[in-house]
Design a protein around this motif. Structure first.
Motif, PDB file in Angstrom:
ATOM      1  N   LEU A 175      11.280   4.443  25.998  1.00  0.00           N
ATOM      2  CA  LEU A 175      10.130   5.162  25.475  1.00  0.00           C
ATOM      3  C   LEU A 175       9.823   6.070  26.538  1.00  0.00           C
ATOM      4  O   LEU A 175       8.753   6.765  26.362  1.00  0.00           O
ATOM      5  N   ARG A 176      10.629   6.837  27.264  1.00  0.00           N
ATOM      6  CA  ARG A 176      10.492   7.873  28.195  1.00  0.00           C
ATOM      7  C   ARG A 176      10.018   9.006  27.456  1.00  0.00           C
ATOM      8  O   ARG A 176       9.069   9.786  28.272  1.00  0.00           O
ATOM      9  N   SER A 177      10.397   9.414  26.494  1.00  0.00           N
ATOM     10  CA  SER A 177       9.711  10.619  25.716  1.00  0.00           C
ATOM     11  C   SER A 177       8.483  10.407  25.430  1.00  0.00           C
ATOM     12  O   SER A 177       7.737  11.537  25.338  1.00  0.00           O
ATOM     13  N   ARG A 178       7.951   9.264  25.177  1.00  0.00           N
ATOM     14  CA  ARG A 178       6.607   9.021  24.576  1.00  0.00           C
ATOM     15  C   ARG A 178       5.606   8.962  25.923  1.00  0.00           C
ATOM     16  O   ARG A 178       4.321   8.961  25.674  1.00  0.00           O
ATOM     17  N   ILE A 179       6.028   8.536  27.083  1.00  0.00           N
ATOM     18  CA  ILE A 179       5.310   8.236  28.180  1.00  0.00           C
ATOM     19  C   ILE A 179       5.609   9.462  28.951  1.00  0.00           C
ATOM     20  O   ILE A 179       6.578   9.672  29.792  1.00  0.00           O
ATOM     21  N   GLN A 180       4.440  10.328  29.116  1.00  0.00           N
ATOM     22  CA  GLN A 180       4.657  11.736  29.753  1.00  0.00           C
ATOM     23  C   GLN A 180       4.301  11.262  31.460  1.00  0.00           C
ATOM     24  O   GLN A 180       3.549  10.727  31.562  1.00  0.00           O
ATOM     25  N   GLY A 181       5.414  11.940  32.436  1.00  0.00           N
ATOM     26  CA  GLY A 181       5.011  11.860  33.523  1.00  0.00           C
ATOM     27  C   GLY A 181       5.536  10.665  34.163  1.00  0.00           C
ATOM     28  O   GLY A 181       5.638   9.437  33.680  1.00  0.00           O
ATOM     29  N   SER A 182       6.310  10.753  35.460  1.00  0.00           N
ATOM     30  CA  SER A 182       7.060   9.702  36.192  1.00  0.00           C
ATOM     31  C   SER A 182       5.996   8.496  36.535  1.00  0.00           C
ATOM     32  O   SER A 182       6.428   7.550  36.613  1.00  0.00           O
ATOM     33  N   GLY A 183       4.508   9.137  36.917  1.00  0.00           N
ATOM     34  CA  GLY A 183       3.547   8.160  37.266  1.00  0.00           C
ATOM     35  C   GLY A 183       3.392   7.194  36.432  1.00  0.00           C
ATOM     36  O   GLY A 183       3.267   5.926  36.595  1.00  0.00           O
ATOM     37  N   ARG A 184       3.101   7.693  35.282  1.00  0.00           N
ATOM     38  CA  ARG A 184       2.867   6.689  33.882  1.00  0.00           C
ATOM     39  C   ARG A 184       3.968   5.926  33.492  1.00  0.00           C
ATOM     40  O   ARG A 184       3.741   4.800  33.333  1.00  0.00           O
ATOM     41  N   ARG A 185       4.941   6.391  33.789  1.00  0.00           N
ATOM     42  CA  ARG A 185       6.394   5.562  33.382  1.00  0.00           C
ATOM     43  C   ARG A 185       6.311   4.338  34.475  1.00  0.00           C
ATOM     44  O   ARG A 185       6.707   3.240  33.922  1.00  0.00           O
TER      45      ARG A 185
END
Length: 295
Positions: A31-41
């Protein structure tokens, strides 16, 4: 501390946590493309890990013994009102702190997060007897919700602090909303036990005065282990089995009944003197120090 650690060292829990870590990492990557930003991931990964931790510890820590649908009908308020804070209770509180903390930081919705945690806890308590694991009751639900309130409260404060640092200002309504949320959470965690303990104390005073008004020390000495024994036993059971300590002297007989409901301590001193009987309320240190140290 070792008691808490031992809950996580059971082989099936260790295996389950390994699977959770792998699944959380895989799902975060997908889901990395839907979750923007490394912090949110990272927050999403930690949220999934916290959720998996809850499910593994509550459903896999003990072996499944078979369905017990009838256990669902055994829920009651007795354990909640007794308020004994054990290792199991603390574990249920702590378990729900990380998942709600990361959920709030990720979706910025503290009260919806607490509501979702409450539903998750209720679902777990229903599933447990159906697979024959754990001891399902309202006490677990209360402890889980307390943990959710703590996690959500910490998350809300962290969000407020981060926004203040980033924006150098805050809308007053946001501060008011967070403060009200914290006050409601504190009322639930602190106020509710205090109310329950005080209610038991008030009811006990009325019961004791109804039973022993007009009696004296001589009556106490003559009837404590005889005619009054059944009355005192019924009072003890009806009052929620408080901690009971008695001291008898030449001019005073004193029995202290203490209710320790979570973080609230209340007690009643039943006192007989040659002149009569009184029931005196107490709280805090008076309820725990040895009776011979009380004037």
């Amino acid at each position: 501390m070792s008691n808490y650690v031992s809950y996580f060292l059971v082989p099936q829990v260790l295996v389950g946590l390994t699977v959770v870590a792998l699944a959380a990492g895989g799902l975060t990557w997908l889901l990395r493309s839907r979750i923007q930003g490394s912090g949110r991931r990272l927050l999403f990964f930690l949220f999934l890990g916290g959720l998996g931790l809850v499910l593994v510890v509550t459903l896999l820590r003990e072996p499944w013994l078979g369905a017990c649908p009838g256990c669902l009908a055994e829920w009651g308020l007795e354990k909640v009102l007794a308020g004994r804070v054990s290792t199991e209770v603390w574990l249920n509180v702590v378990l729900f702190v990380p998942v709600t903390l990361f959920a709030v930081l990720l979706w910025r919705a503290p009260w919806r997060t607490v509501g979702a945690a409450l539903l998750l806890s209720l679902a777990i308590e229903i599933v447990q007897p159906l697979v024959g694991v754990g001891a399902n009751d309202l006490m677990d639900l209360v402890a889980n919700t307390a943990g959710a309130l703590i996690g959500a409260g910490v998350g809300a404060v962290l969000l407020l602090t981060a926004d203040l640092i980033r924006e150098r200002r805050l809308a007053p309504w946001r501060v008011v909303r967070v403060m009200l949320s914290l006050l409601v959470g504190a009322a639930v965690l602190v106020g509710a036990p205090a109310w329950m303990a005080t209610s038991r104390q008030t009811a006990a005073i009325a019961q004791l005065e109804g039973m022993f008004a007009g009696t004296t020390l001589a009556d106490f000495e003559a009837n404590q282990e005889g005619a009054w024994a059944k009355q005192l036993q019924q009072f003890y059971l009806k009052s929620g089995r408080p901690v009971e300590v008695t001291r008898v002297g030449d001019s005073l007989a004193r029995t202290r009944y203490t209710w320790n409901i979570y973080f609230a301590v209340r007690c009643v001193f039943a006192e007989w003197t040659p002149r009569g009987f009184t029931a005196v309320p107490g709280s805090g240190a008076d309820c725990t120090v040895p009776l011979d140290q009380i004037a």
